[in-house]
Design an enzyme around this catalytic site. Structure first.
Site, PDB file in Angstrom:
ATOM      1  N   ARG A   1      39.750 -82.532  14.134  1.00 42.84           N
ATOM      2  CA  ARG A   1      38.529 -83.335  14.144  1.00 42.84           C
ATOM      3  C   ARG A   1      37.601 -82.934  15.289  1.00 42.84           C
ATOM      4  O   ARG A   1      36.446 -83.348  15.319  1.00 42.84           O
ATOM      5  CB  ARG A   1      38.867 -84.816  14.239  1.00 42.84           C
ATOM      6  CG  ARG A   1      39.378 -85.401  12.939  1.00 42.84           C
ATOM      7  CD  ARG A   1      39.518 -86.906  13.011  1.00 42.84           C
ATOM      8  NE  ARG A   1      38.341 -87.578  13.536  1.00 42.84           N
ATOM      9  CZ  ARG A   1      37.228 -87.856  12.838  1.00 42.84           C
ATOM     10  NH1 ARG A   1      37.131 -87.491  11.571  1.00 42.84           N
ATOM     11  NH2 ARG A   1      36.224 -88.491  13.409  1.00 42.84           N
TER      12      ARG A   1
ATOM     13  N   PHE B   1      38.655 -91.736  23.670  1.00 38.90           N
ATOM     14  CA  PHE B   1      39.224 -91.718  22.330  1.00 38.90           C
ATOM     15  C   PHE B   1      39.090 -90.358  21.659  1.00 38.90           C
ATOM     16  O   PHE B   1      40.081 -89.704  21.380  1.00 38.90           O
ATOM     17  CB  PHE B   1      38.586 -92.823  21.481  1.00 38.90           C
ATOM     18  CG  PHE B   1      38.993 -94.203  21.916  1.00 38.90           C
ATOM     19  CD1 PHE B   1      40.083 -94.826  21.348  1.00 38.90           C
ATOM     20  CD2 PHE B   1      38.290 -94.872  22.916  1.00 38.90           C
ATOM     21  CE1 PHE B   1      40.485 -96.095  21.757  1.00 38.90           C
ATOM     22  CE2 PHE B   1      38.680 -96.130  23.333  1.00 38.90           C
ATOM     23  CZ  PHE B   1      39.782 -96.751  22.762  1.00 38.90           C
ATOM     24  N   GLU B   2      37.876 -89.923  21.379  1.00 40.53           N
ATOM     25  CA  GLU B   2      37.700 -88.693  20.608  1.00 40.53           C
ATOM     26  C   GLU B   2      36.494 -87.938  21.148  1.00 40.53           C
ATOM     27  O   GLU B   2      35.349 -88.264  20.839  1.00 40.53           O
ATOM     28  CB  GLU B   2      37.512 -89.029  19.119  1.00 40.53           C
ATOM     29  CG  GLU B   2      37.728 -87.851  18.211  1.00 40.53           C
ATOM     30  CD  GLU B   2      37.737 -88.257  16.754  1.00 40.53           C
ATOM     31  OE1 GLU B   2      38.680 -87.876  16.036  1.00 40.53           O
ATOM     32  OE2 GLU B   2      36.795 -88.943  16.314  1.00 40.53           O
ATOM     33  N   GLN B   3      36.765 -86.949  21.967  1.00 34.46           N
ATOM     34  CA  GLN B   3      35.715 -86.184  22.635  1.00 34.46           C
ATOM     35  C   GLN B   3      35.940 -84.697  22.390  1.00 34.46           C
ATOM     36  O   GLN B   3      37.031 -84.180  22.642  1.00 34.46           O
ATOM     37  CB  GLN B   3      35.723 -86.485  24.138  1.00 34.46           C
ATOM     38  CG  GLN B   3      34.609 -85.792  24.891  1.00 34.46           C
ATOM     39  CD  GLN B   3      34.613 -86.100  26.375  1.00 34.46           C
ATOM     40  OE1 GLN B   3      33.828 -85.536  27.119  1.00 34.46           O
ATOM     41  NE2 GLN B   3      35.485 -86.987  26.832  1.00 34.46           N
TER      42      GLN B   3
END
Length: 534
Positions: A348, A371-373
């Site tokens: 992702r 979280f999502e970097q």
């Protein structure tokens, strides 16, 4: 032959070393905190020259750090070998700030250092820095510190070292929990390891905190459950009384015995910038020769208790790292030197297949997200170094930006990004956060550099001790400096408005952010890293 090992042996954010030997092969596991995959394991045949061989925690079941705060995640792994298996114990720390610590301890095993590594076995959550001791009678024992959340006089919440038997057949802890060691007046007792030598159980712990009062304490007992008597010359290792020593913060150690019967100690250290107490390279791993005395106690071979920058080892030649690394992303796999943040779902964040020969980053949450970097980076391991990349990116609006970044954590970074300005031009923007914990002040500067649509841009940075200068090249124009000289010393454990409090090190890498949620992609053709001074 140099006949000397020069410290550190693992430079650039390799803290909390745990060492084991299998035949003629040595392995060191170090903490990785919020960086994925989890745990770095290096290999050596001579204790002087080390090579990264694996990061074993690669699956969601083994490690998922999405939401873990800065400097949480993997704390102080312990690597051992017994019964034909490698045993890796680790903590996944979920909370750091405040009175409470939510840290969960796990065990994975593998027949080979390259794996396959097993699914994790949950052990306990009573405290961090777990280690596994394989006794001569075949029993196995788990040690970890006990966390005491209560506010006590002096603020020490390190509530002693716990010991409990581990049943390898039932895959669980069994029997009573023993608190075997309360520590010394240095307090903050952590990082336990047990050894058998000459009929004694020797307990090694870290004390004094992981800052500039850090130290190694040893104690011994005839019985595994104690009582333990403290070393008469304690601490065994420390830099606390030697401010001029280039190896500061010495502590958190482990021991290994060579086939010839010599004993060596690996330990944590830090190398601050000259004249400061800021260490952008983070906490690193050094090694010292130690000897068992006639009284049965362990001491540094060179005498005293301060770490040596150079340690004699006749016949050794320690190789220096390459001056330059160049990665062009044509192999289809992420070069081993790189890591990303927190998530077990790297697909992702980036792809090496969508556009062969390029590393494509998918813009995700904001810089500093827990979280999502989409940030892929390598450790800074030299005070004088440079990093470069070539980027193709067409941001759609002000919420998309991508570029070259020097990143410590969400409060401490310098970022040269391709972005859009209010007029719709594609420009170079300088985004910095100079940590004023706990708020952090973000500054965004339009550098005035307008980029031509459809053309790639080269981005670079040069770090000279405590100074960082970005540069760029575009449209046939050679390298030009961009923006002011920035404070690189802030990108360190200590550059946070307090003496210490974070545990990683500065990373240099590439990033893409899209806070609109559309996942706009950015293509990077290469990444180069050059060391000038180690």
């Amino acid at each position: 032959m140099t006949d000397m090992i020069r410290n550190p042996i693992l430079p650039g954010f390799n803290p909390d070393p745990s060492i084991c030997r299998v035949g003629d092969d040595y392995y060191i596991a170090t903490s990785t905190f919020e960086w994925y995959p989890g745990v770095q394991i290096h290999h050596s045949r001579d204790l002087a020259n080390w090579r990264l061989v694996t990061r074993p925690l690669t699956t969601e079941s083994q490690l998922d750090m999405r939401g873990n705060p800065d400097s949480c995640g993997i704390w102080a792994p312990c690597l051992s070998y017994a019964d034909g298996l490698f045993w890796l114990i680790y903590t996944d720390m979920k909370r750091y700030e405040g009175n409470f610590k939510d840290g969960h301890n796990y065990l994975v095993t593998a027949p080979s250092i390259e794996g396959p590594w097993s699914a994790p076995i949950y052990l306990n959550s009573s405290g961090f820095d777990p280690s596994l001791f394989h006794d001569e009678d075949g029993r196995k024992w788990l040690l970890n510190l006990q966390w005491d959340y209560r506010q006590r006089e002096g603020g020490d919440r390190f509530g002693g070292i716990l010991l409990q038997q581990y049943d390898a057949e039932r895959c669980c802890l069994v029997g009573p929990v023993h608190n075997i060691f309360a520590g010394t007046e240095m307090k903050l007792t952590e990082g336990p390891h047990l050894y058998r030598h000459d009929g004694w159980y020797h307990l090694l712990v870290a004390e004094g905190g992981t800052g500039y009062d850090h130290a190694v304490t040893m104690a011994r007992s005839r019985e595994i459950t104690g009582p333990y008597d403290v070393h008469p010359d304690n601490p065994v290792l420390t830099s606390r009384g030697d401010p001029e020593n280039p190896l500061q913060r010495a502590g958190h150690a482990d021991l290994v015995e060579t086939p010839a019967g010599e004993t060596w100690m690996v330990h944590l250290c830090g190398r601050p910038l000259p004249g400061t107490r800021r260490s952008p390279r983070g906490r690193e791993t050094a090694i010292q020769k130690v000897e068992w005395g006639a009284d049965g106690w362990l001491r540094l071979a060179q005498g005293g208790n301060t770490p040596a920058l150079e340690v004699p080892m006749p016949g050794i030649e320690q190789r220096l790292p390459a001056e330059e690394e160049a990665h062009d992303f044509h192999l289809g796999t992420l070069p081993q030197v790189f890591q990303w943040l927190r998530t077990p779902q790297p697909e992702r964040l980036f792809s090496l297949r969508d556009r062969p020969g390029y590393l494509r980053l998918f813009g995700r949450e904001s810089v500093g997200s827990w979280f999502e970097q989409a940030l892929v980076a390598r450790r800074q391991d030299s005070l004088h170094c440079a990093a470069e990349t070539m980027l193709e990116f067409e941001p759609e609006g002000l919420q998309q930006f991508a570029g070259l970044i020097a990143y410590y954590n969400r409060f401490k970074f310098h970022y040269l990004a391709v972005a859009r300005n209010d007029s719709g031009d594609k420009v170079l923007s300088l985004i910095s956060c100079c940590d004023e914990w706990p708020t952090g002040n973000l500054t965004t500067v339009d550098t005035g550099v307008v980029l031509r649509p459809g053309l790639p841009v080269r981005l670079g940075m040069d770090i000279r001790e405590g100074e960082l200068q970005f540069r760029y090249a575009h449209g046939g124009v050679d390298w030009q400096p961009v923006g002011p000289v920035l404070d690189a010393s802030l990108l360190s454990d200590e550059g946070s408005g307090r003496a210490h409090g974070y545990f990683t090190g500065n990373f240099l890498g590439i990033a893409a952010h899209d806070i609109s949620g559309r996942g706009t992609s950015a293509d990077f053709a290469e990444f180069r890293y050059r060391r000038m001074v180690n």
